[in-house]
Motif scaffolding. Structure first.
Motif, PDB file in Angstrom:
ATOM      1  N   ILE A 340       0.805  -1.113   0.097  1.00 19.06           N
ATOM      2  CA  ILE A 340       0.057   0.056   0.032  1.00 19.06           C
ATOM      3  C   ILE A 340       0.782   1.219   0.043  1.00 19.06           C
ATOM      4  N   ASN A 341       0.623   2.276  -0.744  1.00 17.91           N
ATOM      5  CA  ASN A 341       1.382   3.609  -0.793  1.00 17.91           C
ATOM      6  C   ASN A 341       0.209   4.637  -0.177  1.00 17.91           C
ATOM      7  N   VAL A 342       0.921   5.361   0.894  1.00 21.80           N
ATOM      8  CA  VAL A 342       0.346   6.384   1.338  1.00 21.80           C
ATOM      9  C   VAL A 342       0.611   7.842   0.843  1.00 21.80           C
ATOM     10  N   ARG A 343      -0.196   8.488   0.030  1.00 22.77           N
ATOM     11  CA  ARG A 343       0.547   9.695  -0.451  1.00 22.77           C
ATOM     12  C   ARG A 343       0.034  10.934  -0.031  1.00 22.77           C
ATOM     13  N   ILE A 401     -10.995   1.480  14.307  1.00 18.78           N
ATOM     14  CA  ILE A 401      -9.628   0.810  14.349  1.00 18.78           C
ATOM     15  C   ILE A 401      -9.670  -0.684  13.459  1.00 18.78           C
ATOM     16  N   ALA A 402     -10.648  -1.424  13.803  1.00 20.15           N
ATOM     17  CA  ALA A 402     -10.992  -2.888  13.388  1.00 20.15           C
ATOM     18  C   ALA A 402     -11.388  -2.647  11.997  1.00 20.15           C
ATOM     19  N   ARG A 403     -12.161  -1.813  11.653  1.00 23.66           N
ATOM     20  CA  ARG A 403     -12.814  -1.626  10.433  1.00 23.66           C
ATOM     21  C   ARG A 403     -11.619  -1.344   9.406  1.00 23.66           C
ATOM     22  N   VAL A 404     -10.545  -0.187   9.655  1.00 25.58           N
ATOM     23  CA  VAL A 404      -9.417   0.153   9.122  1.00 25.58           C
ATOM     24  C   VAL A 404      -8.505  -0.905   8.692  1.00 25.58           C
ATOM     25  N   ALA A 405      -8.274  -1.848   9.957  1.00 27.01           N
ATOM     26  CA  ALA A 405      -7.500  -2.996   9.714  1.00 27.01           C
ATOM     27  C   ALA A 405      -7.994  -3.867   8.823  1.00 27.01           C
ATOM     28  N   GLU A 406      -9.157  -4.369   8.742  1.00 28.53           N
ATOM     29  CA  GLU A 406      -9.649  -5.276   7.708  1.00 28.53           C
ATOM     30  C   GLU A 406      -9.639  -4.363   6.268  1.00 28.53           C
ATOM     31  N   THR A 410      -3.767  -7.343   4.162  1.00 26.75           N
ATOM     32  CA  THR A 410      -2.612  -8.078   4.709  1.00 26.75           C
ATOM     33  C   THR A 410      -1.611  -7.891   3.650  1.00 26.75           C
ATOM     34  N   ASP A 411      -0.104  -8.271   3.906  1.00 28.32           N
ATOM     35  CA  ASP A 411       0.796  -8.040   3.006  1.00 28.32           C
ATOM     36  C   ASP A 411       1.185  -9.061   2.201  1.00 28.32           C
ATOM     37  N   SER A 412       2.131  -9.228   1.618  1.00 33.71           N
ATOM     38  CA  SER A 412       2.946 -10.307   0.602  1.00 33.71           C
ATOM     39  C   SER A 412       2.935 -11.520   1.460  1.00 33.71           C
ATOM     40  N   GLU A 413       3.268 -11.226   3.012  1.00 36.48           N
ATOM     41  CA  GLU A 413       3.616 -12.249   3.535  1.00 36.48           C
ATOM     42  C   GLU A 413       2.390 -12.794   4.449  1.00 36.48           C
ATOM     43  N   GLY A 414       1.229 -12.180   4.124  1.00 33.21           N
ATOM     44  CA  GLY A 414       0.024 -12.568   5.244  1.00 33.21           C
ATOM     45  C   GLY A 414       0.060 -11.797   6.471  1.00 33.21           C
ATOM     46  N   ARG A 415       1.043 -11.079   6.649  1.00 33.23           N
ATOM     47  CA  ARG A 415       1.031 -10.205   7.890  1.00 33.23           C
ATOM     48  C   ARG A 415      -0.058  -8.898   7.828  1.00 33.23           C
ATOM     49  N   PRO A 416      -0.799  -8.560   8.694  1.00 31.94           N
ATOM     50  CA  PRO A 416      -1.930  -7.331   8.678  1.00 31.94           C
ATOM     51  C   PRO A 416      -0.848  -6.055   8.278  1.00 31.94           C
ATOM     52  N   LEU A 426      -0.393   0.989  17.984  1.00 25.88           N
ATOM     53  CA  LEU A 426      -0.688   0.707  16.823  1.00 25.88           C
ATOM     54  C   LEU A 426       0.354   1.340  15.614  1.00 25.88           C
ATOM     55  N   ARG A 427       0.438   0.245  14.669  1.00 26.06           N
ATOM     56  CA  ARG A 427       1.650   0.481  13.653  1.00 26.06           C
ATOM     57  C   ARG A 427       1.289   0.125  12.359  1.00 26.06           C
ATOM     58  N   LEU A 428       1.648   0.629  11.442  1.00 25.67           N
ATOM     59  CA  LEU A 428       1.428   0.043  10.090  1.00 25.67           C
ATOM     60  C   LEU A 428       2.614  -0.881   9.658  1.00 25.67           C
ATOM     61  N   GLY A 429       2.289  -1.919   8.848  1.00 21.75           N
ATOM     62  CA  GLY A 429       3.214  -2.751   8.407  1.00 21.75           C
ATOM     63  C   GLY A 429       4.450  -2.253   7.724  1.00 21.75           C
ATOM     64  N   PRO A 430       5.375  -3.253   7.595  1.00 27.01           N
ATOM     65  CA  PRO A 430       6.479  -2.532   6.840  1.00 27.01           C
ATOM     66  C   PRO A 430       6.312  -2.641   5.171  1.00 27.01           C
ATOM     67  N   GLU A 431       5.238  -3.033   4.671  1.00 25.17           N
ATOM     68  CA  GLU A 431       4.868  -3.006   3.245  1.00 25.17           C
ATOM     69  C   GLU A 431       3.951  -1.796   2.985  1.00 25.17           C
TER      70      GLU A 431
END
Length: 590
Positions: A340-343, A401-406, A410-416, A426-431
């Protein structure tokens, strides 16, 4: 008013530094100002009244007496006495001429630049307070005498009145004399505010002015609408006193209102004043009531702590010494293809993600933007206070928060892509990657690689698409006021453009230097140092037409800037050096 100060700070911003940002209560005051401000309404009030004055002057008519105004999302209502039926379009007459109305869509469509020299006809309008439908203002000049303000929290009401008079945009030149206030309020508007210690010290000037106006026979409203904003006929003078008068002062105040006509003046005095024209009462429940006008509203008040915070906010905006721009010392490793890109360096864009149902997207985007620009993470409780500054139930916060997580998945390795770490943050994932993170990394690498500096800075500036978080919804992102993000981004983008301009000029590529600066100005448009870079780069092209176009554009922009202020002296001096004839051919103020 704060925007004007910050623009002047940017005239003096040093390379590698950002302008000072407010902290503590001052930052909290700016958050509150952003949450409660009504810039579109203020603009409509200002432009609508100036247009009205201009239309009436063209028709040779005397402007009506407006004793109060109602400003709402629907439009602008002027309450007139005596009634007058013939309102000039786009104004409409209602209620037998007792109300003139400007609908919101008409008010928003007014050409502000066409009114640049139109005077403000009713500079004495001040906010009495608010109702469920909008804001009510009264005209201090329309009282034709002394207004007594009495009841509870009188000083808080006077403080709010003083700050608004010192900063409003629907007045041109004016003077405000304050009695019983500290000198700190003069910090906000030294060109408007004078502070004295007693009514005895303030009254002689007001009396002499009243005699002069009476002798001249000038009709204030008629004179105003036929004048110019830069040189108004009888600019108003308002007296606000937190100290009640003694017997002699009360008699002198009463004499000031004896003419029974508009005198380009207003007098608001705390306490019991003999024979006031109007009495402005503040009730124990916080209502403001003016019985003579039949108006009762929730009072506009400025308690002492908030007053001090506003003053400190302006003191911060006076400081010229900057704060060093913070740069990452360690290299960041980004995934080759982020999930995901956040601009944020321009209009807000988040993707690829599925669309959210209407009504939920704005809050979800703000949550993601906050986390993307604060990679260290934040506890959900703290995040709740940031996104819902007026308060939120825990169940609503957690469901969001739960709605935004959904939504982020998930990323390419299945991590949220949105997760909670071991500390509960709360943190955003590495991807999930933001363009701001990538911009900073490219700039950091440019410092350590002179051979690739131009390429890296060019890539960084290529990420800039417009002002930070451009088009963000009104009423959201108030947390920016207490955050370093706006200050850091603007300074970093301007510095990157400046560096690339210097590199391009050193290699003899003036056209590329111009392009570099223009890329920075997309986001940091008020950075005067960048405009000077653009002037130098345009001059280096050897094309006088290109330089003339830049000078004309800069002059046009400074003349019509919403915060005013013109150009920095250093910029004007540079133009004098590069294009000595510019003043002879400069465009008139738009």
């Amino acid at each position: 008013a704060l925007g004007r100060r910050r623009r002047e700070q940017l005239w003096h911003r040093a390379f590698g530094h950002r302008i000072p940002r407010p902290r503590g209560d001052a930052a909290g005051a700016e958050v509150a100002l952003r949450l409660g401000s009504d810039a579109p309404g203020s603009r409509m009030l200002d432009n609508g009244l100036r247009l009205l004055g201009k239309l009436l002057a063209e028709q040779g008519r005397v402007p009506p007496t407006i004793y109060a105004v109602h400003l709402s999302a629907r439009g602008l209502d002027l309450w007139i006495h005596p009634p007058e039926q013939d309102a000039p379009e786009p104004w409409e007459s209602h209620d037998g001429g007792r109300t003139w109305r400007l609908l919101a869509h008409e008010g928003r469509g007014i050409d502000e630049h066409a009114l640049a020299d139109a005077p403000a006809p009713y500079p004495g309008l001040v906010s009495l307070g608010v109702t469920e439908s909008g804001r009510v203002l009264i005209d201090l000049e329309a009282a034709h005498g002394v207004i007594a303000i009495a009841g509870h929290r009188v000083r808080d009401a006077l403080a709010a009145l003083a700050v608004e008079l010192a900063t409003n945009r629907w007045s041109d030149q004016m003077r405000v004399t304050l009695v019983g206030f500290g000198n700190d309020l003069a910090t906000i508007a030294p060109h408007r505010v004078r502070v004295v210690g007693s009514l005895a010290e303030a009254l002689p000037e007001l009396e002499a002015r009243a005699e002069e106006m009476t002798a001249s026979g000038t009709q204030v409203l008629t004179g105003r609408v036929h004048g110019r904003a830069a040189d108004p006929v009888w600019p108003p003078h308002f007296l606000l006193s937190a100290i009640g008068p003694d017997a002699d002062e009360a008699v002198r105040l009463a004499r000031l209102g004896r003419a029974g006509t508009r005198m380009a003046a207003g007098y608001v005095i705390a306490g019991d004043v003999p024979h006031p024209t109007w009495t402005w009462e503040i009730t124990e429940e916080g209502k403001a009531r003016v019985e003579a006008l039949g108006v009762t509203v929730a009072a506009q008040l400025l308690p002492r702590r908030h007053y001090d915070a506003v003053v400190e906010l302006f003191r911060t905006a006076e400081r010229r010494e900057g704060e060093p721009v913070r740069e990452d010392e360690e290299s960041r490793e980004f995934t080759t293809s982020p999930s995901i890109n956040v601009r944020v360096l321009g209009p807000i864009e988040i993707g690829p993600v599925p669309p959210l149902e209407e009504g939920r997207a704005e809050l979800a985007c703000e949550l993601v933007v906050y986390l993307a620009t604060h990679p260290a993470g934040v506890h959900p409780v703290v995040l709740g206070g940031i996104l819902w500054p007026r308060g939120v139930q825990a169940v609503v916060r957690d469901a969001t928060i739960a709605r935004v997580a959904e939504w982020l998945g998930t990323d390419s390795e299945g991590r949220p892509n949105l997760r909670t770490d071991d500390t509960g943050r709360l943190r955003l994932g590495p991807e999930v990657r933001s363009d701001w993170q990538l911009f900073r990394e490219l700039v950091r690498r440019s410092h350590n690689d002179p051979s690739a500096r131009a390429v890296l800075l060019d890539k960084a500036l290529g990420l800039v698409r417009g002002p930070l978080l451009n088009g963000r919804p009104r009423g959201r992102y108030a947390w920016l006021a207490a955050d370093e993000l706006e200050y850091e981004v603007a300074a970093s983008v301007a510095d990157a453009a400046h560096r690339l301009c210097e590199v391009r000029l050193a290699h003899g590529d003036a056209e590329a230097a111009v392009a570099a600066v223009r890329a920075g100005l997309l986001l940091a448009a008020d950075d005067e140092g960048l405009w000077r870079d653009l002037l130098r780069a345009a001059h280096a092209t050897g094309d006088p037409l290109k330089l003339r176009a830049v000078v004309d554009g800069l002059h046009r922009r400074s003349s019509s800037h919403p915060y005013g202020g013109g150009m920095a002296p250093e910029t004007e001096s540079l133009i004098d050096e590069l294009l000595p004839t510019w003043r002879l051919h400069s465009m008139p103020s738009a």
